[in-house]
Structures are given as structure tokens and as C-alpha cells.
Design a protein around this motif. Structure first.
Motif, short mmCIF file in Angstrom:
data_model
loop_
_atom_site.label_atom_id
_atom_site.label_comp_id
_atom_site.label_asym_id
_atom_site.label_seq_id
_atom_site.Cartn_x
_atom_site.Cartn_y
_atom_site.Cartn_z
N ASP A 268 9.97 18.53 -13.41
CA ASP A 268 8.93 17.72 -14.06
C ASP A 268 9.24 17.56 -15.54
OD1 ASP A 268 8.45 20.41 -14.47
OD2 ASP A 268 6.28 20.17 -14.67
N ILE A 269 9.85 18.60 -16.13
CA ILE A 269 10.23 18.50 -17.54
C ILE A 269 11.42 17.54 -17.68
CG2 ILE A 269 11.11 19.79 -19.53
CD1 ILE A 269 9.65 22.26 -18.32
N ALA A 270 12.40 17.70 -16.78
CA ALA A 270 13.59 16.85 -16.84
C ALA A 270 13.22 15.39 -16.66
CB ALA A 270 14.59 17.28 -15.77
N THR B 34 3.07 9.25 -12.93
CA THR B 34 2.83 10.53 -13.60
C THR B 34 2.66 11.63 -12.55
OG1 THR B 34 1.67 9.27 -15.29
CG2 THR B 34 1.47 11.65 -15.41
N ASP B 35 1.89 11.32 -11.49
CA ASP B 35 1.72 12.28 -10.40
C ASP B 35 3.06 12.70 -9.82
OD1 ASP B 35 -0.91 12.63 -10.39
OD2 ASP B 35 -1.36 11.34 -8.65
N TYR B 36 3.92 11.70 -9.58
CA TYR B 36 5.23 12.02 -9.01
C TYR B 36 5.99 12.96 -9.94
CZ TYR B 36 10.17 11.77 -8.09
OH TYR B 36 11.46 12.12 -7.87
N GLY C 47 0.79 -1.23 0.00
CA GLY C 47 0.00 0.00 0.00
C GLY C 47 0.82 1.27 0.00
N GLN C 48 2.07 1.18 -0.45
CA GLN C 48 2.85 2.42 -0.56
C GLN C 48 2.59 3.08 -1.91
OE1 GLN C 48 6.80 3.05 0.65
NE2 GLN C 48 6.97 1.16 1.78
N ASP C 49 2.98 4.34 -2.00
CA ASP C 49 2.80 5.09 -3.24
C ASP C 49 3.64 4.46 -4.36
OD1 ASP C 49 2.59 6.93 -5.24
OD2 ASP C 49 3.84 8.46 -4.25
N MET C 50 2.97 4.07 -5.46
CA MET C 50 3.72 3.43 -6.55
C MET C 50 4.60 4.42 -7.31
SD MET C 50 1.10 0.60 -8.01
CE MET C 50 -0.35 1.62 -7.82
#
Lengths: 433, 173
Positions: free
Chosen positions: B130-132, B111-113, A40-43
Motif C-alpha cells: 500500500d505504501i509502494a 484508494t480502496d485498492y 459495474g465492475q470495481d473501478m
């Protein structure tokens, strides 16, 4: 260990996916994502570990740069000149072409950091040279070529040692220094086998190159022979970091091929860059996969668990060494070397440190061991490549490689149990251990 | 129509190769420039180092997505190469679906990261991270498409030729 814990499931996934033919890098990333999903960790951590690991490990830049310098050297006529130089030195002995093959690999090893690059670069030339006019059996020529390519990553520069430095924090400079004597020892072991085989099978003696031609041959090969001097001199004088030395070596290879030997076209240069980019991406994916999976291994504290387990046996260094060497030799028969180095070796490092084993010694022995795995069946990458190059049966190549493998294992035992074979040179140049 | 597609595909593939080669050349030249500015004129330029590192990250992921051929992939093929063609196709479907599921399920999170990294900038060139780092999203999507294609072909009973190349280097005794 619990068989259905998240970590076990992730390990099973990686093993099965890789066994069923998925590239190992993808298998490691996929297995790690599975772990993150289950606990359940952030993927997003998969991307974070991969990107930050690649972006912040500047020593990894040495990998593409060493690949490039090997590519550029193979493009020019540098290898031909080196070959004549080796011929002048050792061609006159019985089994001379076998000796030339080995000595050529030693010199090449001083410029390139990858066994595969060594083999791909000069393998075909060496095999043609040995089998011309039916002088040597094809399988023996292939075996000598594959076995001697193993010397490449042991004598510095060395991509596997860069990777060991990444996982262990040992100094690359001292690891490189530590590889020199073992590399020469390996070459010696191989030349002994070649002599024995040459006498037993009555291989031919080459016509000696007259002494008066030596100065010309040496001068022609001189710029190429200077490469290891620049590389190692730069690192050990403390002037350059190994990564910088790798870049300088690549620039040097390009300059002498392009301007001094005038043997490189624009097209060849482009191809050299593209080939390097391609090899960089395949090795890079493996490194990327290992970075993500190592995050899982770290939060699960696997190396510590192994240490606790081994502590229970109260291992002496001798027993530990025997155990590690046997495990790695067996794994070397089954797995690709980079995977072993990045995934398996870190597990042993805390234990090795706890029982007082020197990290430079450990690194050199481990790399030496894993490189033998490149020529042990069933999975020996160099065996596949060489039997392809020589267009001969894998089975025959394996048969003729076996005596070399045995000699290399003897050399492995020597460097394992006489630490000074590895540490003498680094200590001479200031290593305190 | 099919011929046009194949030609277009080959053209795209060559351009992808060009990008990889250019990334590599820039990485190399920036690094050389860094060495020259540090040792020769004693005025190290920080951005050269950063540019090399960015080209390395992009080179690995771009290369893995578009340039590495099936036969260049590093895989564990001791068992795989012993199997018959039908079994292999079956395994291609199984591993392909597993990969698609896991890369697919993690795609929103990664993608969020990457998008979240817009709050950070690189130290010298001040590039938004985010671009890099966007190359990871490109990589993940390309891998999904690639494995969907491989799986589809395996399902239809055609072993993709490129996949067979991977094991051809082992001649049977």
C-alpha cells in the motif's frame, strides 16, 4: 459491433477526449474507467492494472535507460567527434553533407532507441552544418535530418521494439537483430534520394579530408563507436539482457563523456537525468493508459473478434500484409506511433499468428512502418520538431521530405515481401522462428 | 501576495523536479549495482532489482503528476491545433470536466485498492505494497487539481499559457 455497447462507449469517449486535446494517456485511463463504471465492475481495477502492469513488466525498464543513454551522449562532445568521422567517410561525394547527416544517424541509431532523442540531440548541429554559407536550402536540410532520424528506432536498440515485445511476447534480442538489415536498407534508400537530389539541384561537394588525418579522427571517435559494439555484443553473446545492456550503455556514455572527453558538468548531468525523467513520464503515461485500456480490450476479447472477422475473408498472407501496412501507414499520418503500437497492433497479432506470419518479421515490419509515420503529415512528430529547430515553414519541410518518404515505402515493401531481409541475421545467430 | 505565491509555486515545482531526478538516479544506480553484483561478484542482490522497479513506477506517476509540462504531454492535436482559441477553451472545459468526473468517481475505489494492498509485501525489501503503490493516489489527486485549475482558467476566458505551448510547435504556413 453494437454502437452503444459499453466497449463502444468507452472507445468513443477515448477518441473524443483525445481528439479534443486531452493527453492520450489520460484519455485511455478515463475511457477505461467509464467502461468499468458502465459494466459495474470495481473501478479499482484501473489502478490495479496500471500499477501491476508497470511494476511487473521488467522489460519496460529498458525505456528510461535507453532515453538516459541518449541524453548523456548528447551532453558530451561525443556527437562532434562522430560528425568528423562521418565527414571523413562520405563528405567527399556530391551532396556530401546530406550523406554525412544520414550516416551519422545510422551510427547514432546504434546507440539510441528513440527517433526523437536522435533529432533533439544532433538535429540543430546537422541543420546548421548543412545551411552554413547557404550551401543547402533550409527546408532540404530539415527534411534530411527528420527523415534520417527515422532510422534510429529501426537499428537496435529500439524503444518501439521493446514495446512490441511487450505486447507480443516476441524475443527482444531477435527483434533487435532483425532491425539491422532493414535499418541499413532504409539508410541506403535515403542516400539514393539524396544523391538524386544533389545531382538535380547541384548541391556542393565538400573538400575531402586527407587520408593521413583518418587515423586520428577514427581514434577520437573510437570510444563512441564502441558503444553499439558493447550494447549489441552484450545482448547477442547472451551475457546480458537488453535491459541490462541499456543500463551498461548509459553508464558507458556517462563514463567516457565525464572522464575521457571531460566534457560534462554536474549541472549537465542533473539536467540529463531530469530530462530523461520527464520524457519517461510522458511515454510512461501513454504506456500506463494502454495497460489499463488493454485490460478492457482483453475482457471484451477484441483481438479474437477481429480474427474471427478476418477469418471470414480467408486472407492470404500477402493480402493480410498489404492490408496491415496500408492501415498502419494511414494511421501513422494521424496518430502518434506509441499509441498505434500499444493499442492497434495487438489487435492484428492473433490473425498474424494464425496465418503463419513470423512474429519477429511482423514486429520489425510494423515498427518500420510506424516509424515512417513520424514524418508523414498532417501528424508527423519529427516534422514539427524539425521545422521548429530549423525555424522554417512546415509546408516546405513536408514538400522536401516527400521523396524520402516514397523511398522508405519502397524499402518497406521490400522487407515485407522478402522476409529474409529481416530474418536472415536472426537465423544466422540461432533464431528458429 | 501574488508574487509570493508564484515564488513559492516555482520553488515547489523545482523540488518536485528534484524528486523525479533523484528517483531516476536511484533507479539507474540500483540497476547498475544489480548488474555488478550479478556478473562481477556473482552474488546478485534481489532488492536492487525491486528498488529499480519501484522507482520506475514512482517515476512515471510522480512525473506525470508534477513534472511533465503541458507542452510535454503526448496528445493528438491534428484537429485541436486547427481550432480557434475560443473553441479550444470550450473543449478544455468539456474534456477537463469529463476527466474530473471520471477520475473523481473512481478515486474512492482506487484508494480502496491501494489501501487493501497493505496485506501484501514486496518480495525482497518487504515493503508494504500500500505504501509502494500510494503514488497512484497522489497522482490521481494531483491530476484532479491540475485539471480543475485548467478548467477554471478556461472558464474565466484565459487560455492557460502552458496549454497553448502544446500547439505552438506548428507554425502556420
Amino acid at each position: 459491433m453494437n454502437l452503444v455497447s459499453p466497449f463502444s462507449l468507452s472507445l468513443w469517449a477515448i477518441t473524443l477526449l483525445a481528439l479534443f486535446g486531452l493527453p492520450i494517456g489520460h484519455a485511455m485511463i478515463a475511457g477505461s474507467i467509464l467502461y468499468l463504471l458502465i459494466v459495474g465492475q470495481d473501478m479499482g481495477l484501473a489502478a490495479e492494472q496500471l500499477l501491476n502492469g508497470l511494476y511487473n513488466s521488467w522489460i519496460l525498464l529498458a525505456v528510461p535507460l535507453f532515453l538516459l543513454s541518449a541524453e548523456l551522449m548528447n551532453v558530451g562532445s561525443m556527437s562532434d567527434r562522430l560528425l568528423r568521422f562521418c565527414d571523413a567517410m562520405v563528405g567527399r561525394f556530391r551532396g556530401g553533407l546530406g550523406h554525412i547527416n544520414i550516416v551519422q544517424s545510422v551510427i547514432f541509431a546504434g546507440m539510441s532507441g528513440s527517433a526523437i532523442a536522435d533529432l533533439a540531440g544532433t538535429g540543430r548541429v546537422m541543420i546548421n552544418m548543412m545551411t552554413k554559407d547557404g550551401k543547402y536550402p533550409v527546408s532540404y536540410a530539415a527534411a534530411t535530418t527528420a527523415a534520417s532520424a527515422v532510422i534510429g528506432p529501426i537499428i537496435p536498440p529500439s524503444i518501439p521494439m521493446v514495446l512490441f515485445a511487450l505486447v507480443s511476447d516476441a524475443s527482444i534480442g531477435y527483434l533487435f537483430l532483425g532491425g539491422i538489415v532493414p535499418g541499413l536498407l532504409m539508410a541506403l534508400a535515403q542516400m539514393v534520394i539524396n544523391s538524386i537530389m544533389a545531382h538535380r539541384k547541384n548541391f556542393p561537394v565538400e573538400k575531402p579530408i586527407p587520408l593521413r588525418e583518418w587515423p586520428k579522427i577514427t581514434i577520437e571517435a573510437f570510444p563512441a563507436l564502441m558503444m553499439p559494439v558493447i550494447l549489441l555484443g552484450g545482448i547477442y553473446s547472451g551475457v546480458m539482457t537488453p535491459t541490462e545492456a541499456a543500463a551498461v550503455a548509459a553508464a558507458y556514455a556517462f563514463l567516457i563523456s565525464a572522464f575521457l572527453y571531460r566534457s560534462v558538468t554536474l549541472r549537465q548531468t542533473y539536467d540529463a537525468f531530469l530530462n530523461s525523467a520527464r520524457s519517461t513520464a510522458s511515454i510512461g503515461m501513454l504506456i500506463a493508459g494502454a495497460l489499463v485500456f488493454n485490460y478492457v480490450v482483453t475482457i471484451e476479447q477484441i483481438p479474437q473478434a477481429v480474427k474471427v472477422l478476418l477469418d471470414g475473408f480467408e486472407l492470404t498472407p500477402t493480402v493480410f500484409w498489404i492490408m496491415v501496412n496500408i492501415i498502419l501507414l494511414v494511421l501513422g499520418c494521424l496518430l502518434e506511433g506509441t499509441t498505434i503500437l500499444l493499442v492497434i497492433v495487438p489487435v492484428f497479432i492473433p490473425t498474424a499468428l494464425a496465418i503463419g506470419i513470423d512474429m519477429v518479421h511482423f514486429g520489425v515490419v510494423v515498427v518500420f512502418n510506424i516509424m515512417i509515420g513520424l514524418v508523414t503529415p498532417p501528424y508527423g512528430l519529427l516534422l514539427f520538431i524539425v521545422s521548429n529547430l530549423a525555424e522554417t515553414q512546415l509546408r516546405l519541410v513536408i514538400r522536401d521530405t516527400m521523396p524520402f518518404v516514397l523511398a522508405m515505402i519502397v524499402a518497406l515493401a521490400i522487407i515485407t515481401f522478402i522476409p529474409d531481409t529481416v530474418l536472415w541475421l536472426p537465423k544466422l545467430l540461432g533464431y528458429r522462428g | 501576495m501574488r508574487a509570493t505565491l508564484v515564488t513559492a509555486g516555482a520553488w515547489l515545482r523545482r523540488r518536485a523536479d528534484d524528486v523525479a531526478a533523484i528517483l531516476f538516479i536511484v533507479m539507474f544506480l540500483a540497476f547498475i549495482l544489480q548488474i555488478i553484483t550479478r556478473y562481477v561478484i556473482n552474488f546478485p542482490l534481489g532488492w536492487t532489482f525491486e528498488l529499480s522497479m519501484l522507482c520506475w513506477v514512482w517515476g512515471v506517476l510522480w512525473g506525470a503528476a508534477f513534472v511533465v509540462r503541458e507542452k510535454d504531454e503526448i496528445r493528438f492535436d491534428v484537429v485541436y491545433s486547427l481550432l480557434g482559441e475560443r473553441t479550444r477553451r470550450g473543449l478544455t472545459v468539456v474534456t477537463g470536466l469529463a476527466l474530473i468526473a471520471l477520475y473523481g468517481i473512481s478515486l474512492p475505489a482506487v484508494t480502496d485498492y491501494v489501501l487493501f494492498m497493505r496485506v501484501e509485501h514486496s518480495a525482497y525489501m518487504n515493503i508494504r505494497l500500500d505504501i509502494a503503490f500510494f503514488v497512484y493516489v497522489i497522482f490521481a489527486v494531483a491530476v484532479l487539481v491540475r485539471y480543475a485549475w485548467l478548467t477554471w482558467h478556461a472558464l474565466r476566458g484565459e487560455a492557460p499559457e502552458t496549454l497553448l505551448d502544446a500547439t505552438r510547435h506548428e507554425p502556420s504556413p
